[in-house]
Design a protein around this motif. Structure first.
Motif, PDB file in Angstrom:
ATOM      1  N   GLY A   8       0.804  -1.214   0.000  1.00  7.99           N
ATOM      2  CA  GLY A   8       0.000   0.000   0.000  1.00  7.99           C
ATOM      3  C   GLY A   8       0.837   1.262   0.000  1.00  7.99           C
ATOM      4  O   GLY A   8       0.379   2.313   0.471  1.00  7.99           O
ATOM      5  N   ALA A   9       2.052   1.179  -0.535  1.00 12.66           N
ATOM      6  CA  ALA A   9       2.987   2.316  -0.510  1.00 12.66           C
ATOM      7  C   ALA A   9       2.432   3.553  -1.185  1.00 12.66           C
ATOM      8  O   ALA A   9       2.850   4.672  -0.874  1.00 12.66           O
ATOM      9  CB  ALA A   9       4.311   1.915  -1.164  1.00 12.66           C
ATOM     10  N   VAL A  10       1.483   3.402  -2.092  1.00 10.03           N
ATOM     11  CA  VAL A  10       0.892   4.553  -2.765  1.00 10.03           C
ATOM     12  C   VAL A  10       0.288   5.523  -1.748  1.00 10.03           C
ATOM     13  O   VAL A  10       0.224   6.728  -1.996  1.00 10.03           O
ATOM     14  CB  VAL A  10      -0.177   4.081  -3.786  1.00 10.03           C
ATOM     15  N   VAL A  11      -0.074   5.013  -0.569  1.00 12.24           N
ATOM     16  CA  VAL A  11      -0.613   5.856   0.495  1.00 12.24           C
ATOM     17  C   VAL A  11       0.343   5.964   1.678  1.00 12.24           C
ATOM     18  O   VAL A  11       0.466   7.017   2.300  1.00 12.24           O
ATOM     19  CB  VAL A  11      -1.965   5.306   1.002  1.00 12.24           C
ATOM     20  N   THR A  12       1.063   4.873   1.982  1.00 13.83           N
ATOM     21  CA  THR A  12       1.800   4.794   3.252  1.00 13.83           C
ATOM     22  C   THR A  12       3.292   5.079   3.160  1.00 13.83           C
ATOM     23  O   THR A  12       3.953   5.240   4.186  1.00 13.83           O
ATOM     24  CB  THR A  12       1.625   3.389   3.861  1.00 13.83           C
ATOM     25  N   ALA A  13       3.877   5.157   1.977  1.00 13.08           N
ATOM     26  CA  ALA A  13       5.329   5.312   1.842  1.00 13.08           C
ATOM     27  C   ALA A  13       5.842   6.528   2.599  1.00 13.08           C
ATOM     28  O   ALA A  13       5.319   7.637   2.454  1.00 13.08           O
ATOM     29  CB  ALA A  13       5.721   5.413   0.371  1.00 13.08           C
ATOM     30  N   ASP A  14       6.843   6.308   3.456  1.00 16.38           N
ATOM     31  CA  ASP A  14       7.530   7.373   4.206  1.00 16.38           C
ATOM     32  C   ASP A  14       6.629   8.087   5.217  1.00 16.38           C
ATOM     33  O   ASP A  14       6.983   9.158   5.707  1.00 16.38           O
ATOM     34  CB  ASP A  14       8.145   8.419   3.254  1.00 16.38           C
ATOM     35  N   THR A  15       5.480   7.508   5.530  1.00  6.54           N
ATOM     36  CA  THR A  15       4.636   8.077   6.584  1.00  6.54           C
ATOM     37  C   THR A  15       5.084   7.527   7.927  1.00  6.54           C
ATOM     38  O   THR A  15       5.865   6.567   8.009  1.00  6.54           O
ATOM     39  CB  THR A  15       3.156   7.720   6.370  1.00  6.54           C
ATOM     40  N   ILE A  16       4.580   8.126   8.996  1.00  8.42           N
ATOM     41  CA  ILE A  16       4.975   7.701  10.342  1.00  8.42           C
ATOM     42  C   ILE A  16       4.645   6.234  10.580  1.00  8.42           C
ATOM     43  O   ILE A  16       5.317   5.556  11.352  1.00  8.42           O
ATOM     44  CB  ILE A  16       4.303   8.587  11.409  1.00  8.42           C
ATOM     45  N   LEU A  17       3.631   5.728   9.890  1.00 10.72           N
ATOM     46  CA  LEU A  17       3.232   4.339  10.057  1.00 10.72           C
ATOM     47  C   LEU A  17       4.310   3.375   9.591  1.00 10.72           C
ATOM     48  O   LEU A  17       4.491   2.301  10.179  1.00 10.72           O
ATOM     49  CB  LEU A  17       1.947   4.079   9.261  1.00 10.72           C
ATOM     50  N   ASP A  18       5.059   3.752   8.555  1.00  9.74           N
ATOM     51  CA  ASP A  18       5.974   2.812   7.918  1.00  9.74           C
ATOM     52  C   ASP A  18       7.443   3.077   8.230  1.00  9.74           C
ATOM     53  O   ASP A  18       8.307   2.313   7.809  1.00  9.74           O
ATOM     54  CB  ASP A  18       5.767   2.853   6.396  1.00  9.74           C
ATOM     55  N   LEU A  19       7.743   4.142   8.966  1.00  6.75           N
ATOM     56  CA  LEU A  19       9.136   4.456   9.288  1.00  6.75           C
ATOM     57  C   LEU A  19       9.647   3.541  10.401  1.00  6.75           C
ATOM     58  O   LEU A  19       8.882   2.942  11.147  1.00  6.75           O
ATOM     59  CB  LEU A  19       9.269   5.909   9.722  1.00  6.75           C
ATOM     60  N   HIS A  20      10.988   3.490  10.528  1.00 14.00           N
ATOM     61  CA  HIS A  20      11.615   2.661  11.558  1.00 14.00           C
ATOM     62  C   HIS A  20      12.849   3.390  12.099  1.00 14.00           C
ATOM     63  O   HIS A  20      13.450   4.214  11.420  1.00 14.00           O
ATOM     64  CB  HIS A  20      12.035   1.298  10.974  1.00 14.00           C
ATOM     65  N   GLY A  21      13.169   3.092  13.341  1.00  9.49           N
ATOM     66  CA  GLY A  21      14.409   3.606  13.923  1.00  9.49           C
ATOM     67  C   GLY A  21      14.397   5.105  14.131  1.00  9.49           C
ATOM     68  O   GLY A  21      13.403   5.687  14.560  1.00  9.49           O
ATOM     69  N   ASP A  22      15.529   5.760  13.812  1.00  9.40           N
ATOM     70  CA  ASP A  22      15.692   7.185  14.088  1.00  9.40           C
ATOM     71  C   ASP A  22      14.677   8.053  13.349  1.00  9.40           C
ATOM     72  O   ASP A  22      14.169   9.030  13.899  1.00  9.40           O
ATOM     73  CB  ASP A  22      17.114   7.639  13.712  1.00  9.40           C
TER      74      ASP A  22
END
Length: 404
Positions: A34-48
């Motif tokens: 679902g990256a068309v909506v979620t890419a680089d959003t807070i939901l999909d980030l990790h770590g720092d």
């Protein structure tokens, strides 16, 4: 070890799922489709990256802001949204829930919207429903490329019609606040304004800001509306055999909150969550999770673990006794770094009889359910509800209701 060499590992016990949620070695793995909506959003980030975005947005998601939204915004929104259905004597529970949740979520996200404008609400409703379909595409039974194409069209329409006017108005206000022309206290209390206030710190690309707004709209409206529908359904079914409890729910919001927490436990917004270890990881029970493996966290099973919730854990019972240290809603809001940022907004504060009534937060869902019941809402006896055939999740596509 490559992911191709490791079969997916499913965790079902309460302790294993909770430990996996809390592990810093496991990153999100369920939203790549679902990256068309979620890419680089807070939901999909990790770590720092995730930690930095979360720190900024947490400045908004404070208890006093939740109180402002619940006590100053939500009531008027529900009254405006519910009124036409009550006047008509009937409606659809899923549509009522989605429209009520959408208006509040737009306020929280920073998207200017008038809930009294029915035509605009319907347009935004259709767009956000498409965002939800894109974010949960892995559960869709439709052709996924067709879904993505429709989501891109919805994104383009949203950006032009709604997002640009909203962000431009906030950019002017932020510039005025930085120049000392207005006080910071009068700035909108929303995510978009918060991101603009910290733009130099985050350095987010414009398309990332756009998707962050889409995420908040779809995640907030989608999960809240579904929790509302499930809670009403569970309460009405329970009330058929326990009419005194249903009568109590129509006037006692604290009891409605208790019912809502039980329904959330049984109907988590995401029945499963997905993670992938960035390194070999061992859980507290000794379970080894190999690097890059797909880890399936079965929230439905964990929330019904009889060792935690008793032998009748799979049944709705608002009078259930919960062990100390266990949330009444189970793991439905997740845990650890990716725990739902708006958990207290949706679910309120844990029930505490010692807390003064005026300091209690009952949660968006409980307030919506209480308003529906207070208006005499009940299931339409002539038309049973139907589940959405295009999703493997338990979503109602139609839930006809009437108002006495």
């Amino acid at each position: 070890m490559s992911s191709a060499a490791v079969a997916p590992i499913t965790l079902t016990s309460w302790n294993a799922v909770r430990d996996a949620f809390r592990s810093k070695s496991l990153r999100q793995a369920g939203y790549s489709e679902g990256a068309v909506v979620t890419a680089d959003t807070i939901l999909d980030l990790h770590g720092d990256e995730h930690r930095e975005r979360r720190r900024v947005e947490n400045r908004l998601f404070r208890r006093e802001v939740f109180s402002y939204w619940e006590h100053q915004v939500l009531g008027d929104t529900i009254t405006t949204t519910l009124g036409p259905f009550v006047d008509a004597g009937r409606g659809d529970l899923a549509r009522i829930g989605y429209r009520s949740a959408l208006s509040l979520t737009a306020t929280i996200a920073g998207i200017d919207h008038d809930p009294a404008d029915v035509a605009a609400t319907e347009r935004l409703y259709a767009i956000v429903k498409k965002f939800s379909e894109g974010a949960t595409i892995m559960h869709s039974t439709r052709d996924k490329d067709d879904v993505r194409a429709e989501v891109r069209d919805a994104l383009a329409a949203f950006e032009t019609q709604t997002f640009r006017p909203s962000i431009e108005r906030r950019r002017v206000l932020v510039r005025q606040a930085r120049a000392g022309q207005i006080e910071h206290d009068v700035l909108p209390k929303d995510v978009l304004t918060t991101l603009l206030l910290h733009d130099e710190r985050l350095e987010l690309a414009p398309d990332v800001v756009l998707r962050e707004m889409c995420l908040y709209l779809q995640a907030g409206a989608h999960s809240t509306a579904n929790a509302f529908t499930h809670t009403v359904d569970d309460l009405l079914v329970w009330g058929a055999d326990h009419p005194d409890d249903l009568a109590t729910a129509r006037h006692d919001i604290a009891f409605v909150q208790r019912c809502m927490h039980e329904s959330l436990r049984l109907n988590p917004a995401s029945p499963v969550a997905y993670r992938s270890p960035v390194a070999d990881t061992q859980l507290g029970d000794g379970t080894l999770l190999p690097e890059n493996a797909l880890i399936v966290l079965d929230l439905t099973a964990a929330n019904r673990d009889p060792d935690v919730f008793g032998m009748a854990a799979d049944r709705f019972d608002p009078h259930r006794e919960i062990p100390d240290g266990i949330a009444r809603w189970g793991l439905s809001f997740g845990a650890g770094a990716h725990a739902c940022i708006g958990a207290e907004l949706d679910g309120g504060l844990e029930i505490d009889p010692e807390r003064p009534r005026d300091e209690q937060l009952f949660g968006t869902v409980a307030v919506m359910v209480h308003a529906f019941l207070g208006a005499g809402g009940r299931q339409d006896p002539s038309e049973p509800p139907t589940l959405d055939p295009t999703s493997t999740r338990k979503h109602y596509s139609r839930y006809p209701v009437v108002f006495d």
